[in-house]
Design a protein around this motif. Structure first.
Motif: not given
Lengths: 533, 533
Positions: B442-446, B449-456, B492-498, B503-506
């Motif tokens: 998941a992501s907390a910000q807009k 998508l690309e980061e989500r696709l890379k991680l998954i 698993a939450i990706v965000g700018e800061q993470e 890191v990834v917020k789990l």
């Protein structure tokens, strides 16, 4: 070949003659030429004439007699003619083949589950009208059931149309599901090349209104994962879009009414050379040679993002709304595939058309590549093992109000994959176990059947996979041989002395080591030893 | 009901009339009686007469026109009549139902594997003649395929006959196999009670020449294990032997030729009272009332080893060779079942007959018992869930030389079992997961998508079961809600800061705890956390 009822009647006449001790009348009216006659009854009556001329009522009576005798003989005759086979284009799976099949299914199901798919099942047959008008020219390959009163039914031709029917019927607008089941096509089977009339499809589909190309990209990722996982050698996934094809047809001067049939011709390009396809377009389908040549230029193009960019600049194609939409989506798709790191095995290919009517957007097909021999440089395709695409209109065809549910999916065809793996197993002489039995309960002496039954019952109840030979007094050698043949790793041997001592002799089949284990520890010991296997 | 082509033509005539604004000709030749006429074409032409008399060539032309209009109308008309359903007596399985079905299959397959069975598969249809003459009166329930040229085919009616065909065809004289597949019967469905036209059978069979009753006892042990394992409540396994039945018929004075039909009557005793069965025997089947009464005395007997001993002393029965053989074997069987410790749920029952023709020795049937209500003492049978027996002659029917392969087996019918478990799940409000997804990316910000696709993609490649929402910019709340609904335990939450921090917020969905995990440790952490679930 079946005998016609006419030929059967004639055969029975012969049999009846023999049975009754009557002479055969080969001279009057029964000659080989009679056998090919369209109607044999008058002929037959003529040759089977009683001692005097018959009046019509008597003729009817004689016919009835003959038919009755025929019915009585039927059973015997059937026995001789009996053909021991499976229906054309089908096969049984032996335990060894099942073991290979299970491996393939496990890899595919694991992948589908990894992507969060649910699973559904539908009946093997559908109402005939459910399948009507969904498959274009291929509809003639559908198996119909006999009308025995009630509904008209057909065997499913694929899993996609039943899935669309399921969504419409249950008003589901959003699902990611897989479905693994047999489908049926009255095609010309080529079983050595993995083409059957009954074969498995492993389908994964995503239904729902989503942002463009994200589910489509996942479908391609799934094909990539499965084909990599199964280690079938090199492969290539071709991608195209029905809108690009339609746009291309339009700018090449194909009339609207010919889009689908020209699309069918293009679909043959993976099997026959361009010249033949062109002849079909021009000769059979009445396309102008100029239009065909323009198509010919486009369909030889294949590449990646660079080709997509080039076509987006193409002066004619870029003017066509449909083509532009398609190219835009395929570009986005390739961007997502780049993030997945799989573009190396993906080719945007303008010659890919796919046969089925219901696709509306992106389409794709995976082929296995094989070095034909060491002297040839180009890898050769050995056939399609997966295919799919976007079909946004199919569910709407089932919904009473025509409400659409956009769908995209992929179907893995396991028969070719299975053929390749089976050949590989044969070649490698790899020994495949067809059971999971952990231990054989055996005895070294006679009269211990009861003790064996008591012990194996304990093992079964504890969840141990165990067998015994179904003999009262089997020889120890035969019992050990059975383990060697079937790959059972352990033997639990009961004997008079062991029973007295409260132990069981546990033998390792591979090392031939034997140790006495206290009966109360046996289950734990077997579990421990077989967990490492 | 389908319309005959004659009725359709008449309907279209009406439609065409309306379309063309022509008046309906209800007065000349079109009346309800016409509808049942055998041939309607002359009638139709008569009623559909143009302004003047027609000559034959013109008649043909008019007919052609009508047929063309019919074809054009066909599509439209089909649309209105469309019925959105599965064929009568069949059903789809939803993901939730599939989850329950998988549980049942797993329990059954585990048991079959525990007993060392291999697995085979056969086609869904067989040559029609393969099924002919195997099912007695039930043959009328076989589904035939339409003759579309080529072989005549039928859908399989059970898995036993295809198994026997498989053995004879491959000259196999020795195998222990299971087969789980759908079979087809054109029966009157009672779907609420788990009776379908398409249903699963789970068959386990042992083929081969062995010492008596050892494989037979194992089949009963298997039924006992499966029904205990599935926790369906109390059950009873009834046992009898075809030879005891035949011997009993003989000593009761049933003529040889009536054995099978009287056996069919006895088979109904679990559904209708004795008086009705007796009436059928005497009234319909012409048995003497005395013989029926003698049968009536026997078929009310049920018990265990004591009853077997008693019958072995029975002055009449013990004189019959067949009955004596059967009783001897059943006695041996009960001795083995005693060693297995399962006689408590097994009843030797002289009223058990089993419908199918091919049984030759021991037969058995398992029924679930249910306390009807608290005031009734006797448990009530809610129907058969397993059945089987010995069929030593079936393979020989397929072998060209009639070579026999003795077989014994059992078939578990899962539809009733499935119905019970489904009702139980509904009642308990147990939440059943239909996917195995471990983590939602998941992501907390807009714009992530690309980061989500890379991680998954990384997670999938590592074998983690992962999903994303197919949205470019999904709201975090929606993503968390999706996890709640579908039971996904981790996010698993990706965000700018993470991303900056590597890191990834789990997030644990149940506890709502969140921790930052270094990206390189994420896969290990997810595996660790979900292995305990």
């Amino acid at each position: 070949m079946e005998l016609s009822s006419c030929e059967m009647l004639q055969q029975e006449r012969r049999l009846i003659s023999q049975e009754k001790g009557l002479p055969m009348r080969s001279e009057d009216g029964w000659s080989p030429s009679t056998l090919s006659g369209q109607s044999c009854l008058p002929e037959l009556l003529h040759s089977w004439k009683p001692q005097r001329l018959l009046i019509p009522a008597e003729i009817a009576k004689e016919v009835a007699k003959l038919l009755e005798m025929k019915a009585q003989l039927g059973g015997e005759e059937g026995k001789h003619k009996f053909v021991l086979k499976t229906p054309k284009g089908t096969r049984d799976y032996s335990p060894k083949q099942m073991a290979i099949r299970e491996r393939v299914f496990t890899a595919i199901i694991n992948c589908f589950k990894r992507h969060g798919a649910e699973v559904i099942d539908t009946p093997v047959f559908e109402l005939k009208e459910t399948l009507t008008g969904k498959y274009g020219e291929d509809s003639k390959l559908i198996y119909d059931l006999k009308d025995q009163g009630g509904e008209l039914l057909s065997l499913r031709y694929d899993l996609t149309v039943p899935f669309a029917r399921y969504l419409a019927m249950n008003k589901i607008t959003n699902i990611k599901r897989y479905h693994i089941a047999k489908v049926y096509r009255r095609d010309n089977p080529a079983m050595t090349r993995g083409r059957y009339r009954e074969f498995y499809q492993c389908d994964f589909d995503i239904a729902g209104q989503f942002d463009p190309m994200i589910p489509d990209a996942e479908c391609l990722k799934i094909v990539h994962e499965i084909l990599s996982d199964l280690q079938l050698g090199d492969f290539l996934i071709k991608v195209n879009d029905r809108r690009i094809l339609d746009g291309m047809f339009a700018v090449c001067g194909v009339p609207d009414s010919k889009f689908r049939t020209i699309c069918s011709s293009v679909d043959k390009l993976d099997k026959v050379p361009w010249e033949e396809v062109k002849n079909e377009m021009v000769g059979e389908k009445g396309l102008s040679p100029e239009a065909a040549d323009r198509i010919g230029e486009y369909v030889q193009l294949h590449g990646g993002l660079d080709l997509i960019e080039q076509l987006l600049q193409d002066p004619k194609l870029s003017q066509n709304k449909l083509a532009k939409e398609g190219l835009g989506d395929v570009k986005l798709l390739f961007e997502y595939l780049t993030l997945f790191g799989i573009t190396g095995k993906i080719s945007f290919d303008l010659s890919l058309a796919r046969g089925l009517d219901y696709y509306t957007g992106v389409i794709y097909e995976a082929v296995l590549l094989q070095q034909q021999n060491d002297h040839v440089e180009d890898p050769v395709s050995v056939g399609s093992v997966a295919g799919g695409g976007r079909y946004d209109g199919l569910v709407g065809m089932f919904d009473p109000k025509g409400r659409k549910v956009p769908c995209v999916g992929v179907s893995i065809g396991i028969e070719r994959i299975f053929s390749i793996l089976e050949q590989r197993v044969e070649a490698s002489e790899e020994k495949i176990r067809t059971t999971e039995t952990q231990v054989l309960v055996a005895s070294a002496q006679k009269k211990l059947l009861e003790e064996r039954l008591k012990l194996i019952s304990e093992l079964w109840d504890a969840g141990i996979k165990a067998e015994i030979l179904y003999k009262k007094n089997p020889k120890l050698l035969n019992q050990l041989q059975y383990c060697e043949e079937t790959g059972i790793p352990l033997v639990a041997i009961v004997g008079e002395q062991e029973l007295k001592d409260g132990v069981v002799k546990l033998r390792d089949v591979a090392t031939r080591e034997e140790v006495n284990i206290r009966r109360e520890n046996l289950i734990e010991e077997i579990r421990m030893r077989t967990s490492q296997l």
